[in-house]
Design a protein around this motif. Structure first.
Motif, PDB file in Angstrom:
ATOM      1  N   ALA A   1       0.833  -1.209   0.000  1.00 31.44           N
ATOM      2  CA  ALA A   1       0.000   0.000   0.000  1.00 31.44           C
ATOM      3  C   ALA A   1       0.867   1.258   0.000  1.00 31.44           C
ATOM      4  CB  ALA A   1      -0.930  -0.001   1.209  1.00 31.44           C
ATOM      5  N   GLU A   2       1.955   1.213   0.735  1.00 27.46           N
ATOM      6  CA  GLU A   2       2.837   2.380   0.804  1.00 27.46           C
ATOM      7  C   GLU A   2       3.348   2.784  -0.576  1.00 27.46           C
ATOM      8  OE1 GLU A   2       2.874   0.440   4.835  1.00 27.46           O
ATOM      9  OE2 GLU A   2       2.916  -0.278   2.779  1.00 27.46           O
ATOM     10  N   GLU A   3       3.541   1.809  -1.459  1.00 25.24           N
ATOM     11  CA  GLU A   3       4.001   2.113  -2.814  1.00 25.24           C
ATOM     12  C   GLU A   3       2.952   2.911  -3.587  1.00 25.24           C
ATOM     13  OE1 GLU A   3       6.078  -1.070  -5.011  1.00 25.24           O
ATOM     14  OE2 GLU A   3       5.956  -2.198  -3.129  1.00 25.24           O
ATOM     15  N   PHE A   4       1.679   2.629  -3.363  1.00 24.73           N
ATOM     16  CA  PHE A   4       0.613   3.408  -3.995  1.00 24.73           C
ATOM     17  C   PHE A   4       0.720   4.864  -3.566  1.00 24.73           C
ATOM     18  CE2 PHE A   4      -1.068  -0.664  -4.926  1.00 24.73           C
ATOM     19  CZ  PHE A   4      -2.067  -0.516  -5.862  1.00 24.73           C
ATOM     20  N   PHE A   5       0.879   5.082  -2.264  1.00 25.99           N
ATOM     21  CA  PHE A   5       0.984   6.436  -1.732  1.00 25.99           C
ATOM     22  C   PHE A   5       2.205   7.154  -2.307  1.00 25.99           C
ATOM     23  CE2 PHE A   5      -1.913   4.542   1.273  1.00 25.99           C
ATOM     24  CZ  PHE A   5      -2.768   5.586   1.607  1.00 25.99           C
ATOM     25  N   GLU A   6       3.325   6.448  -2.381  1.00 27.93           N
ATOM     26  CA  GLU A   6       4.558   7.051  -2.893  1.00 27.93           C
ATOM     27  C   GLU A   6       4.461   7.342  -4.387  1.00 27.93           C
ATOM     28  OE1 GLU A   6       7.631   4.358  -1.554  1.00 27.93           O
ATOM     29  OE2 GLU A   6       7.044   4.685   0.526  1.00 27.93           O
ATOM     30  N   LEU A   7       3.950   6.384  -5.167  1.00 27.81           N
ATOM     31  CA  LEU A   7       3.824   6.595  -6.614  1.00 27.81           C
ATOM     32  C   LEU A   7       2.914   7.776  -6.953  1.00 27.81           C
ATOM     33  CD1 LEU A   7       3.527   2.912  -7.852  1.00 27.81           C
ATOM     34  CD2 LEU A   7       5.306   4.534  -8.522  1.00 27.81           C
ATOM     35  N   LEU A   8       1.864   7.950  -6.150  1.00 32.04           N
ATOM     36  CA  LEU A   8       0.893   9.006  -6.430  1.00 32.04           C
ATOM     37  C   LEU A   8       1.177  10.292  -5.663  1.00 32.04           C
ATOM     38  CD1 LEU A   8      -2.265   6.734  -6.492  1.00 32.04           C
ATOM     39  CD2 LEU A   8      -1.127   7.792  -8.464  1.00 32.04           C
ATOM     40  N   GLY A   9       2.180  10.282  -4.806  1.00 30.37           N
ATOM     41  CA  GLY A   9       2.545  11.485  -4.068  1.00 30.37           C
ATOM     42  C   GLY A   9       1.521  11.897  -3.020  1.00 30.37           C
ATOM     43  N   VAL A  10       0.945  10.894  -2.358  1.00 28.49           N
ATOM     44  CA  VAL A  10      -0.057  11.163  -1.323  1.00 28.49           C
ATOM     45  C   VAL A  10       0.601  10.970   0.040  1.00 28.49           C
ATOM     46  CG1 VAL A  10      -2.256  10.414  -0.315  1.00 28.49           C
ATOM     47  CG2 VAL A  10      -1.957  10.428  -2.807  1.00 28.49           C
ATOM     48  N   LYS A  11       0.512  12.000   0.890  1.00 27.04           N
ATOM     49  CA  LYS A  11       1.067  11.902   2.239  1.00 27.04           C
ATOM     50  C   LYS A  11       0.139  11.045   3.093  1.00 27.04           C
ATOM     51  CE  LYS A  11       3.486  16.214   1.982  1.00 27.04           C
ATOM     52  NZ  LYS A  11       3.879  17.442   2.575  1.00 27.04           N
ATOM     53  N   TYR A  12       0.741  10.283   4.020  1.00 25.43           N
ATOM     54  CA  TYR A  12      -0.049   9.389   4.858  1.00 25.43           C
ATOM     55  C   TYR A  12       0.616   9.162   6.200  1.00 25.43           C
ATOM     56  CZ  TYR A  12       3.371   5.805   3.586  1.00 25.43           C
ATOM     57  OH  TYR A  12       4.534   5.103   3.399  1.00 25.43           O
ATOM     58  N   ASP A  13      -0.193   8.753   7.153  1.00 26.07           N
ATOM     59  CA  ASP A  13       0.291   8.384   8.477  1.00 26.07           C
ATOM     60  C   ASP A  13       0.474   6.865   8.472  1.00 26.07           C
ATOM     61  OD1 ASP A  13       0.610   7.624  11.142  1.00 26.07           O
ATOM     62  OD2 ASP A  13      -0.918   9.004  11.885  1.00 26.07           O
ATOM     63  N   PRO A  14       1.698   6.380   8.672  1.00 23.05           N
ATOM     64  CA  PRO A  14       1.940   4.932   8.650  1.00 23.05           C
ATOM     65  C   PRO A  14       1.050   4.162   9.633  1.00 23.05           C
ATOM     66  CG  PRO A  14       4.019   6.108   8.687  1.00 23.05           C
ATOM     67  CD  PRO A  14       2.933   7.135   8.885  1.00 23.05           C
ATOM     68  N   LYS A  15       0.683   4.783  10.752  1.00 23.59           N
ATOM     69  CA  LYS A  15      -0.170   4.103  11.737  1.00 23.59           C
ATOM     70  C   LYS A  15      -1.542   3.787  11.134  1.00 23.59           C
ATOM     71  CE  LYS A  15       2.043   6.244  15.700  1.00 23.59           C
ATOM     72  NZ  LYS A  15       1.920   7.232  16.756  1.00 23.59           N
ATOM     73  N   ILE A  16      -2.084   4.705  10.363  1.00 19.58           N
ATOM     74  CA  ILE A  16      -3.394   4.488   9.734  1.00 19.58           C
ATOM     75  C   ILE A  16      -3.282   3.436   8.640  1.00 19.58           C
ATOM     76  CG2 ILE A  16      -5.190   5.572   8.314  1.00 19.58           C
ATOM     77  CD1 ILE A  16      -4.685   8.125  10.000  1.00 19.58           C
ATOM     78  N   VAL A  17      -2.236   3.527   7.832  1.00 17.50           N
ATOM     79  CA  VAL A  17      -2.049   2.562   6.747  1.00 17.50           C
ATOM     80  C   VAL A  17      -1.800   1.163   7.315  1.00 17.50           C
ATOM     81  CG1 VAL A  17      -0.595   1.923   4.779  1.00 17.50           C
ATOM     82  CG2 VAL A  17      -1.311   4.293   5.085  1.00 17.50           C
ATOM     83  N   ASN A  18      -1.086   1.053   8.422  1.00 24.99           N
ATOM     84  CA  ASN A  18      -0.837  -0.256   9.019  1.00 24.99           C
ATOM     85  C   ASN A  18      -2.125  -0.943   9.453  1.00 24.99           C
ATOM     86  OD1 ASN A  18       1.927  -0.292   8.651  1.00 24.99           O
ATOM     87  ND2 ASN A  18       2.364   0.598  10.647  1.00 24.99           N
ATOM     88  N   VAL A  19      -3.099  -0.171   9.882  1.00 26.71           N
ATOM     89  CA  VAL A  19      -4.371  -0.733  10.347  1.00 26.71           C
ATOM     90  C   VAL A  19      -5.340  -0.974   9.194  1.00 26.71           C
ATOM     91  CG1 VAL A  19      -6.430  -0.217  11.730  1.00 26.71           C
ATOM     92  CG2 VAL A  19      -4.160   0.270  12.642  1.00 26.71           C
ATOM     93  N   ALA A  20      -5.336  -0.084   8.189  1.00 27.89           N
ATOM     94  CA  ALA A  20      -6.404  -0.109   7.181  1.00 27.89           C
ATOM     95  C   ALA A  20      -5.916  -0.263   5.737  1.00 27.89           C
ATOM     96  CB  ALA A  20      -7.241   1.156   7.325  1.00 27.89           C
ATOM     97  N   ARG A  21      -4.727  -0.764   5.535  1.00 35.07           N
ATOM     98  CA  ARG A  21      -4.142  -0.800   4.182  1.00 35.07           C
ATOM     99  C   ARG A  21      -5.046  -1.464   3.148  1.00 35.07           C
ATOM    100  NH1 ARG A  21       0.996  -1.935   4.043  1.00 35.07           N
ATOM    101  NH2 ARG A  21       1.255  -1.626   6.254  1.00 35.07           N
ATOM    102  N   LEU A  22      -5.543  -2.636   3.422  1.00 33.80           N
ATOM    103  CA  LEU A  22      -6.384  -3.324   2.444  1.00 33.80           C
ATOM    104  C   LEU A  22      -7.714  -2.614   2.245  1.00 33.80           C
ATOM    105  CD1 LEU A  22      -5.723  -7.052   3.404  1.00 33.80           C
ATOM    106  CD2 LEU A  22      -4.740  -5.738   1.522  1.00 33.80           C
ATOM    107  N   HIS A  23      -8.218  -2.054   3.322  1.00 30.33           N
ATOM    108  CA  HIS A  23      -9.487  -1.333   3.252  1.00 30.33           C
ATOM    109  C   HIS A  23      -9.356  -0.073   2.394  1.00 30.33           C
ATOM    110  CE1 HIS A  23     -11.081  -3.883   6.501  1.00 30.33           C
ATOM    111  NE2 HIS A  23      -9.850  -3.816   6.958  1.00 30.33           N
ATOM    112  N   ILE A  24      -8.250   0.634   2.573  1.00 32.45           N
ATOM    113  CA  ILE A  24      -8.008   1.857   1.801  1.00 32.45           C
ATOM    114  C   ILE A  24      -7.896   1.518   0.309  1.00 32.45           C
ATOM    115  CG2 ILE A  24      -6.356   3.724   1.337  1.00 32.45           C
ATOM    116  CD1 ILE A  24      -5.674   3.584   4.410  1.00 32.45           C
ATOM    117  N   LEU A  25      -7.116   0.493  -0.009  1.00 32.09           N
ATOM    118  CA  LEU A  25      -6.938   0.122  -1.418  1.00 32.09           C
ATOM    119  C   LEU A  25      -8.238  -0.407  -2.018  1.00 32.09           C
ATOM    120  CD1 LEU A  25      -3.368  -1.449  -1.381  1.00 32.09           C
ATOM    121  CD2 LEU A  25      -4.059   0.877  -2.005  1.00 32.09           C
TER     122      LEU A  25
END
Length: 110
Positions: free
Chosen positions: A16-40
């Motif tokens: 998921a972090e690669e999506f954020f990096e490729l698209l230039g979207v800032k994110y909180d790793p704590k939120i992505v760690n909990v909801a990565r599949l849900h966000i995608l």
């Protein structure tokens, strides 16, 4: 579409972090760690409503960035349980039909 276009790059992303990096979207790793599949998954739902057929790669990247930001914001504001993106979470709160218990006649009991 070019083989190095944004959709191609996103398709090769392994996290998921690669999506954020490729698209230039800032994110909180704590939120992505909990909801990565849900966000995608939510991003995919939003993208499914988009018509990107005639869009340039730059336009596709802009739309992808916008929907990722929107999907991420959904989970900043509430939890995966509240959002219920996946079927299993939707079914967890759906009313269940009551099953009739099988009727056992008294004369069959020994």
């Amino acid at each position: 579409m070019m083989s190095n276009g944004i959709l191609y790059q996103l398709g090769k992303a392994a996290a998921a972090e690669e999506f954020f990096e490729l698209l230039g979207v800032k994110y909180d790793p704590k939120i992505v760690n909990v909801a990565r599949l849900h966000i995608l998954r939510r991003m995919g739902q939003y993208l499914a409503a988009e018509d990107l057929n005639a869009a340039t790669d730059v336009e596709v990247a802009e739309r992808c960035k916008a929907v990722l930001e929107r999907a991420y914001a959904d989970f900043v504001a509430s939890s995966p349980i509240d959002q219920r993106v996946f079927k299993v979470l939707k079914e967890a709160v759906a009313p269940r039909p009551k099953k009739a218990l099988p009727l056992v006649k008294l004369d069959r009991l020994k």
